[in-house]
Design a protein around this motif. Structure first.
Motif, mmCIF file in Angstrom:
data_model
loop_
_atom_site.group_PDB
_atom_site.id
_atom_site.type_symbol
_atom_site.label_atom_id
_atom_site.label_comp_id
_atom_site.label_asym_id
_atom_site.label_seq_id
_atom_site.Cartn_x
_atom_site.Cartn_y
_atom_site.Cartn_z
ATOM 1 N N CYS A 1 12.401 -1.564 88.663
ATOM 2 C CA CYS A 1 12.427 -1.494 87.205
ATOM 3 C C CYS A 1 12.611 -0.042 86.776
ATOM 4 O O CYS A 1 11.639 0.714 86.716
ATOM 5 C CB CYS A 1 11.126 -2.056 86.618
ATOM 6 N N PRO A 2 13.847 0.386 86.513
ATOM 7 C CA PRO A 2 14.088 1.762 86.082
ATOM 8 C C PRO A 2 13.297 2.088 84.818
ATOM 9 O O PRO A 2 13.179 1.249 83.912
ATOM 10 C CB PRO A 2 15.590 1.799 85.812
ATOM 11 N N ASP A 3 12.742 3.292 84.752
ATOM 12 C CA ASP A 3 11.985 3.744 83.587
ATOM 13 C C ASP A 3 12.965 4.389 82.609
ATOM 14 O O ASP A 3 13.294 5.568 82.716
ATOM 15 C CB ASP A 3 10.911 4.753 84.024
ATOM 16 N N ILE A 4 13.456 3.592 81.668
ATOM 17 C CA ILE A 4 14.481 4.079 80.744
ATOM 18 C C ILE A 4 14.095 3.752 79.311
ATOM 19 O O ILE A 4 13.638 2.646 79.008
ATOM 20 C CB ILE A 4 15.867 3.495 81.087
ATOM 21 N N THR A 5 14.247 4.733 78.434
ATOM 22 C CA THR A 5 13.995 4.572 77.008
ATOM 23 C C THR A 5 15.268 4.919 76.259
ATOM 24 O O THR A 5 15.908 5.937 76.552
ATOM 25 C CB THR A 5 12.859 5.505 76.531
ATOM 26 N N VAL B 1 21.556 5.642 86.334
ATOM 27 C CA VAL B 1 20.138 5.352 86.070
ATOM 28 C C VAL B 1 19.458 4.809 87.318
ATOM 29 O O VAL B 1 18.317 5.185 87.638
ATOM 30 C CB VAL B 1 20.004 4.353 84.896
ATOM 31 N N GLU B 2 20.143 3.918 88.037
ATOM 32 C CA GLU B 2 19.568 3.363 89.272
ATOM 33 C C GLU B 2 19.259 4.479 90.266
ATOM 34 O O GLU B 2 18.194 4.504 90.888
ATOM 35 C CB GLU B 2 20.551 2.365 89.902
ATOM 36 N N LEU C 1 15.828 17.694 91.084
ATOM 37 C CA LEU C 1 14.950 17.947 89.938
ATOM 38 C C LEU C 1 13.485 17.726 90.297
ATOM 39 O O LEU C 1 12.600 18.469 89.843
ATOM 40 C CB LEU C 1 15.338 17.042 88.766
ATOM 41 N N SER C 2 13.214 16.711 91.120
ATOM 42 C CA SER C 2 11.834 16.397 91.493
ATOM 43 C C SER C 2 11.194 17.498 92.336
ATOM 44 O O SER C 2 9.964 17.591 92.417
ATOM 45 C CB SER C 2 11.782 15.075 92.264
ATOM 46 N N GLU C 3 12.028 18.344 92.938
ATOM 47 C CA GLU C 3 11.495 19.445 93.742
ATOM 48 C C GLU C 3 10.886 20.543 92.876
ATOM 49 O O GLU C 3 10.051 21.323 93.342
ATOM 50 C CB GLU C 3 12.612 20.038 94.608
ATOM 51 N N ALA D 1 14.812 8.125 92.662
ATOM 52 C CA ALA D 1 14.224 9.458 92.858
ATOM 53 C C ALA D 1 12.961 9.657 92.022
ATOM 54 O O ALA D 1 12.361 10.729 92.054
ATOM 55 C CB ALA D 1 15.244 10.531 92.517
ATOM 56 N N GLY D 2 12.565 8.631 91.265
ATOM 57 C CA GLY D 2 11.348 8.729 90.464
ATOM 58 C C GLY D 2 11.531 9.439 89.138
ATOM 59 O O GLY D 2 10.561 9.932 88.553
ATOM 60 N N VAL D 3 12.762 9.464 88.646
ATOM 61 C CA VAL D 3 13.069 10.166 87.403
ATOM 62 C C VAL D 3 13.104 9.187 86.238
ATOM 63 O O VAL D 3 13.694 8.109 86.337
ATOM 64 C CB VAL D 3 14.424 10.892 87.506
ATOM 65 N N ARG D 4 12.455 9.573 85.146
ATOM 66 C CA ARG D 4 12.527 8.780 83.916
ATOM 67 C C ARG D 4 13.766 9.173 83.123
ATOM 68 O O ARG D 4 14.204 10.319 83.165
ATOM 69 C CB ARG D 4 11.274 8.995 83.063
ATOM 70 N N VAL D 5 14.348 8.206 82.400
ATOM 71 C CA VAL D 5 15.620 8.428 81.708
ATOM 72 C C VAL D 5 15.471 8.161 80.218
ATOM 73 O O VAL D 5 14.882 7.162 79.807
ATOM 74 C CB VAL D 5 16.734 7.532 82.287
#
Length: 454
Positions: free
Chosen positions: A146-150, A65-66, A38-40, A71-75
């Protein structure tokens, strides 16, 4: 795909026994690989996450999530939700993709991971192959600091999904006065299913409607509609609907207690569209598993059945190619073009509308389909049995296909979700159909035993 490495993706994601086959490490690696892909193409990707009610779900979701975080993805975590619900929320929220932790109709000890793109569609074969390649190349996932998760509030996710669902109706019909029994299979539709039907005006009786993941699909749901059938007759209901664990498929029960599969659902919806002059082009997409009786019934209303390989993503692809308004599988995955994905709750609503609009009973609407005798027989097989190279099996299939005649067929295929080889035989002659299944199963079982003993 790395040569010699086992294929991860089946017909609907990656599945296995939770903990031993579908390990947290594998899910983390899949999350990382999906996030990398996805980051590509997305500079700041956000992925929506959902799960059904299985006990193993929270831990596998955490691992996903980890991997995504590395991979730098927000969740955006949607919690317990149906797979189609997650797909529609992904569109609504503008996500780059979605991860659903579910094994659909499988038993509680199984789990799976389904990956979808920004449109909520199943990933293309080449994208799945790329993800498999990355999984086999990478090392174990190191936890992100610290995963970016909301987390979306449950009430918001559910209301948004239902709002999106109801916005897709052409000419809404009130279901006031209609009694419907729902079997929610202790799964993801435990709350959304009854809420949707009640919002449309139906009187709903809900069975197995709690989030009990340790019992998901056990003697209930789309694979076990017998209890539902008894309840429909007992309470004099107009319809029964049995969801699977993540509510992307449903089986139906008419007011007489007869179980009606996806072929009947497709016909009833096709006839409803035909009456409204909305079946344009006059094509319904099914799979090679569709009963010949469906094609004959559709022909009588001037429609044609187009068949695809098994798998709802093949159905969706063909619908887009030919512009069909309706498609689906005998197993209960039904796709309507305005939604573009298989959503069992939406299908249930549309079936209810068709019943109300016609003024007839569901059993009466199903009458035009005279099903040809059809048998599906599952044979457990271990990895390594090369049935496609069996000369004896190939010759037997050729012989039985000829004997069954023009109305019959033989189909042998591996399950995409379980370690099974499936034999399907259909023909006008029920005895001949049974004989064919017995003969073919005998060859497979004998050869499979020989392979195991080596």
């Amino acid at each position: 795909m790395i040569f010699g490495a086992p294929k991860l993706f089946g017909t609907d994601g990656v599945r296995g026994l939770a903990g031993s086959e579908l390990t947290p490490e594998l899910v983390g690696s899949l999350g990382l690989a999906f996030g990398t892909v996805l980051s590509e193409t997305h500079p700041d990707p956000v992925v929506l996450l959902g799960r059904d009610t299985r006990v193993s779900g929270p831990e596998l979701a955490r691992q996903a999530v980890e991997g995504l975080a590395v991979a730098g993805v927000r969740v955006l975590d949607c919690g317990i939700i149906t797979t189609p619900g997650l797909c529609l929320l992904t569109r609504e929220q503008g996500g780059a993709g979605a991860v659903m932790i579910s094994a659909s109709h499988n038993a509680p000890q199984f789990n799976g991971i389904k990956l979808m793109d920004a449109a909520g569609d199943k990933l293309r074969d080449d994208v799945q192959a790329r993800i498999e390649q990355l999984v086999y190349q990478q090392r174990d996932v190191s936890p992100a600091i610290c995963p970016d998760i909301t987390s979306l509030p449950d009430s918001y996710a559910q209301k948004t999904y239902l709002d999106v669902l109801f916005a897709h109706f052409h000419q809404p019909v009130s279901l006031d006065g209609m009694k419907v029994v729902l079997d929610c299979a202790w799964g993801a539709a435990w709350e959304l299913g009854p809420a949707a039907l009640r919002r449309a005006g139906a009187d709903v009786i809900a069975l197995h409607a709690e989030p009990r993941g340790e019992q998901i699909n056990l003697d209930c749901g789309s694979l076990h509609p017998q209890t539902l059938a008894s309840h429909v007759v007992a309470v004099n209901a107009d319809l029964g609907v049995a969801f699977d664990g993540d509510a992307d498929r449903a089986m139906f029960v008419d007011e007489q207690g007869q179980v009606r599969d996806g072929d009947f659902a497709k016909y009833v919806l096709a006839e409803d569209l035909h009456r409204q002059d909305l079946l344009d082009p006059p094509v319904v997409v099914g799979t090679v598993m569709s009963n010949p009786g469906l094609a004959l019934a559709l022909g009588r209303i001037g429609a044609r059945l187009v068949r695809t390989p098994v798998g709802d993503r093949h159905v969706v692809a063909e619908m887009k190619r030919c512009g069909a308004a309706l498609g689906g599988e005998q197993s209960g995955h039904i796709v309507l073009s305005e939604l573009g994905i298989g959503d069992a709750i939406y299908t249930a609503l549309r079936i209810c509308e068709a019943i109300k609009r016609s003024g007839r009973t569901f059993a009466d609407l199903c009458t035009p389909i005279a099903k040809v005798p059809q048998i599906l027989h599952n044979i457990p097989v271990k990895p390594g049995y090369d049935w496609e190279s069996s000369t004896a099996l190939a010759e037997a299939v050729k012989m039985w296909t000829a004997r069954l005649g023009e109305s019959g067929y033989v189909l042998i295929r591996p399950s995409g979700t379980e370690p099974l080889l499936r034999i399907t035989v259909a023909a006008d002659d029920a005895d001949l159909t049974d004989q064919a299944v017995t003969a073919l199963a005998s060859i497979i079982e004998k050869e499979a035993r020989g392979h195991t003993d080596e």
